[in-house]
Design a protein around this motif. Sequence first.
Motif, PDB file in Angstrom:
ATOM      1  N   ILE A 486       0.835  -1.208   0.000  1.00  0.00           N
ATOM      2  CA  ILE A 486       0.000   0.000   0.000  1.00  0.00           C
ATOM      3  C   ILE A 486       0.868   1.255   0.000  1.00  0.00           C
ATOM      4  O   ILE A 486       0.584   2.223  -0.729  1.00  0.00           O
ATOM      5  CB  ILE A 486      -0.958  -0.010   1.210  1.00  0.00           C
ATOM      6  N   LYS A 487       1.942   1.231   0.778  1.00  0.00           N
ATOM      7  CA  LYS A 487       2.852   2.381   0.855  1.00  0.00           C
ATOM      8  C   LYS A 487       3.511   2.655  -0.492  1.00  0.00           C
ATOM      9  O   LYS A 487       3.817   3.803  -0.833  1.00  0.00           O
ATOM     10  CB  LYS A 487       3.911   2.118   1.925  1.00  0.00           C
ATOM     11  N   SER A 488       3.696   1.598  -1.301  1.00  0.00           N
ATOM     12  CA  SER A 488       4.364   1.756  -2.601  1.00  0.00           C
ATOM     13  C   SER A 488       3.512   2.551  -3.587  1.00  0.00           C
ATOM     14  O   SER A 488       4.018   3.046  -4.592  1.00  0.00           O
ATOM     15  CB  SER A 488       4.689   0.389  -3.197  1.00  0.00           C
ATOM     16  N   GLY A 489       2.211   2.643  -3.323  1.00  0.00           N
ATOM     17  CA  GLY A 489       1.313   3.360  -4.215  1.00  0.00           C
ATOM     18  C   GLY A 489       0.761   2.526  -5.353  1.00  0.00           C
ATOM     19  O   GLY A 489      -0.084   2.992  -6.116  1.00  0.00           O
ATOM     20  N   ALA A 490       1.227   1.263  -5.501  1.00  0.00           N
ATOM     21  CA  ALA A 490       0.746   0.401  -6.584  1.00  0.00           C
ATOM     22  C   ALA A 490      -0.503  -0.373  -6.184  1.00  0.00           C
ATOM     23  O   ALA A 490      -1.208  -0.909  -7.042  1.00  0.00           O
ATOM     24  CB  ALA A 490       1.843  -0.568  -6.996  1.00  0.00           C
ATOM     25  N   VAL A 491      -0.764  -0.437  -4.877  1.00  0.00           N
ATOM     26  CA  VAL A 491      -1.862  -1.249  -4.356  1.00  0.00           C
ATOM     27  C   VAL A 491      -2.708  -0.391  -3.417  1.00  0.00           C
ATOM     28  O   VAL A 491      -2.171   0.350  -2.592  1.00  0.00           O
ATOM     29  CB  VAL A 491      -1.314  -2.480  -3.589  1.00  0.00           C
ATOM     30  N   ALA A 639       5.281  -3.481 -11.997  1.00  0.00           N
ATOM     31  CA  ALA A 639       6.727  -3.242 -11.825  1.00  0.00           C
ATOM     32  C   ALA A 639       7.048  -2.872 -10.382  1.00  0.00           C
ATOM     33  O   ALA A 639       8.039  -3.353  -9.795  1.00  0.00           O
ATOM     34  CB  ALA A 639       7.195  -2.149 -12.776  1.00  0.00           C
ATOM     35  N   ILE A 640       6.227  -2.034  -9.783  1.00  0.00           N
ATOM     36  CA  ILE A 640       6.446  -1.621  -8.383  1.00  0.00           C
ATOM     37  C   ILE A 640       6.210  -2.802  -7.443  1.00  0.00           C
ATOM     38  O   ILE A 640       6.992  -3.031  -6.506  1.00  0.00           O
ATOM     39  CB  ILE A 640       5.511  -0.446  -8.020  1.00  0.00           C
ATOM     40  N   ILE A 641       5.142  -3.563  -7.694  1.00  0.00           N
ATOM     41  CA  ILE A 641       4.829  -4.723  -6.849  1.00  0.00           C
ATOM     42  C   ILE A 641       5.965  -5.741  -6.904  1.00  0.00           C
ATOM     43  O   ILE A 641       6.368  -6.300  -5.883  1.00  0.00           O
ATOM     44  CB  ILE A 641       3.501  -5.365  -7.287  1.00  0.00           C
ATOM     45  N   GLU A 642       6.506  -5.979  -8.097  1.00  0.00           N
ATOM     46  CA  GLU A 642       7.614  -6.931  -8.234  1.00  0.00           C
ATOM     47  C   GLU A 642       8.837  -6.456  -7.451  1.00  0.00           C
ATOM     48  O   GLU A 642       9.508  -7.261  -6.790  1.00  0.00           O
ATOM     49  CB  GLU A 642       7.968  -7.122  -9.701  1.00  0.00           C
ATOM     50  N   ARG A 643       9.121  -5.176  -7.512  1.00  0.00           N
ATOM     51  CA  ARG A 643      10.274  -4.639  -6.769  1.00  0.00           C
ATOM     52  C   ARG A 643      10.104  -4.856  -5.270  1.00  0.00           C
ATOM     53  O   ARG A 643      11.018  -5.333  -4.592  1.00  0.00           O
ATOM     54  CB  ARG A 643      10.452  -3.156  -7.083  1.00  0.00           C
ATOM     55  N   PRO A 653      10.478 -16.771  -6.817  1.00  0.00           N
ATOM     56  CA  PRO A 653      10.136 -16.127  -8.096  1.00  0.00           C
ATOM     57  C   PRO A 653       8.830 -15.347  -7.974  1.00  0.00           C
ATOM     58  O   PRO A 653       7.892 -15.800  -7.303  1.00  0.00           O
ATOM     59  CB  PRO A 653      10.003 -17.300  -9.074  1.00  0.00           C
ATOM     60  N   PHE A 654       8.789 -14.198  -8.603  1.00  0.00           N
ATOM     61  CA  PHE A 654       7.584 -13.367  -8.560  1.00  0.00           C
ATOM     62  C   PHE A 654       6.590 -13.869  -9.604  1.00  0.00           C
ATOM     63  O   PHE A 654       6.848 -13.836 -10.796  1.00  0.00           O
ATOM     64  CB  PHE A 654       7.945 -11.901  -8.830  1.00  0.00           C
TER      65      PHE A 654
END
Length: 799
Positions: A486-491, A639-643, A653-654
Amino acid sequence: MFKNYFKIAWRNLLKNKGYSIINIGGLALGMAVTLIIGLWMQDELTHNDNFKNKDRFAQIFQSQTFNNRTGTGPAIPLPLEPALRDGYGDSFKYLVMSSWTNDSYIKYGEINLSRPGNYMQRKAPQLLGLNVLKGDEDGLREMNSIMLSKSTADAFFGNVDPIGKTVRISNEHDMMVTAVYEDLPYNSSFSETDFIMPWDHYYNTQEWMQNSKDNWQNNSFQMFVEIAENTSMESITNAIIDVKKNADEDVVQYNPRIFLFPMEDWYLRSNFENGVQTGGRIKYVWLFGIIGAFVLLLACINFMNLSTARSEKRAKEVGIRKSIGSQKGQLIYQFLSESFLVVLFAYLMALIIVLLCLNGFNELARKEIEFPWGSGGFWLISVGFILFTALLAGSYPALYLSSFRPVDVLKGTFKTGKYAGLPRKILVVLQFTVSVAFIIGTVIVMQQINHAKNRPIGYDREGLIQIPTFSQDFTGKSDLMREQFIKSGAVVEMATSSSPTTRIWSNRSGFTWEGKPEGFQEDLAWTEVSSEYAKTIGLKIVQGRDFSRDMATDSLGVLINQTAVKYFGFENPIGMLLKDSDVEDPNPPLKIIGVVEDMIAQSPYEPVKQGMYVYDRHNNFSYYNLRLNPNQSVNQNLAIIERVFKENFPAIPFEYDFVDEEYAAKFAAEQRIGTLSGIFTALAILISCLGLFGLTSFVAEQRTKEIGVRKVLGASVFNVWNMLSKDFLKLVVISCFIAVPIAYYVMNGWLQEYPYRVILKWWIFALAMLGAMGVTVLTVSFQAIRAAKQNPVKSLRTE
């Protein structure tokens, strides 16, 4: 003699190029469809034929009855194994327990991949008849061993010998590669078994399995067997049918029946309805077999119609041949030779069409069918197929043309008779009856698919992904990952669940509640979730409230769906207490805190099952469910979630699935059937129209002088078009009225298999009829208008 027959046949083909092209082209299309369907049917019917012990291979199945409704499936309890091994061991050559096929993370060096596989008992390689390419055939002897398929071994080791190498499974266990086996073919029930690990390792590392050792009610396992040579499936089933009932009194109320389900039925006859085997994919095999036969018949009808229509042109030839001594049998051979030559050319063209279309067909049907160039059986069948088609297409014209009387023909008194055209009319009616029925069937199939697709599913699948968490690395980190995602902004929200959104992995019974009817046997879909599950997937609360992190008592809370409210018979479910016999001491009851809208987690063609969503107190989750940020692109979010994922789980593996794609996959089988039916229907109509085009062309040619006279007397183009078209249109209308009741009966029966189904409406049949008549008008109009526009001077000029 035969050489002469073929020489004359060849000359006739060249002399009448237009009719030859229509005949050969129509037959080629029909034969190509039949060939492709035949190859598809062979692939379906030979599923699992790679197992030499197929006739003695079976899976242990179980039927149980809840409230007078019997369910059947392969899930069995763990103590069934010793009961069968000790009590009926002589009846089995091999008896192998197995886990369900699940993905596991496999790592070797820097390579980290997810692959599907099973934990199985030691005799699995022998039972499966694995072709071990490297290593030990007894590769499951050691507890920390693993057997890999060749493709999996190549992915990790390339050209390096993998035997003795160590791979890490789910970042938890080190396993030594003891064998590499040849990949099982794609049309095998074990095609996705990319690795096999020892059952003993599974048992010793899973506490829940050890706790299930004597639990006859925990049906979480599966078992495969090969029966002994001196026994039969039926006799063993009769012997073991009540073994579970006799071993545990607590399960008697569910009337459990244990039986052998033979491998030959796994793929084609796997459906059970209320405890009775009701078929399965075999219905599609029959369906396409019938379609293939009818499409070929349509092509043969074209040949018959055009051959008999041109009877007057061949009448003098027959008369002269008979007058100089030709016997009827010789004439029949002559016309059959022409038929054979046409069919031979058509078959060669059909082979070319099949070769050009096979890759596309494989992609559409999700097959890997290869053309059987090296199969002697195929070419033998092909010869028989050519001969059969030649006889089918040429027998009636041969008998009809050879029956002309030479005296009548040569004196010029030969008449085809008032009813000479009746057989052709009947054949045209048959052609369009089949075509219209195909149109109606295809429309209804696609309507049923769209009906289920448009059904409310109870949650928002758009922008929702799920990440599998099949490793101990994920334990205890769900809150941390939710915060970071959530903090990443992607979710925008995340929740965990014990099963994927689009499936039900667990069912539970053994609940008691106040006012429970005596003898009531509950069967509930069971999903363990975190607090934010409903919010994450968009599940609507219709009564009560959702889980709350601020309320400690919610750890014993439960949400039930609307179907469960009706199932329990609750008038006011909020606050009701459900005593769960599986919850450990001090056996606290579960409290219903809310009711959620029904969501489709099983087949979209079936009613929603009664279910409950329980707060996950023991970290039993298998998936992260993530709601993507709608204000950013999907690629940017991923891309953000994978990082973030890699920062926390560098050894895993993602992987992720879009929930909307997983849901769409539920329609895949019906969608393929609908698409293929549509293609074959279009070809059937095309073949019918080719024949109609040829007949119209011949009628126009036959009535050239009549058309010229009519035009001289003032007939318009419309008058001529009407004269040539109305007879064919009448035949198509008759076809429609024959096809509609047949199609209604067949498709209504097909729809009865779906509890959630479309209602047949009159406009479907009206649309099919109008479509058939429209195609007929277009086909006939080309030749009719062309004939009507010809200069009457030319048509009336003497030869």
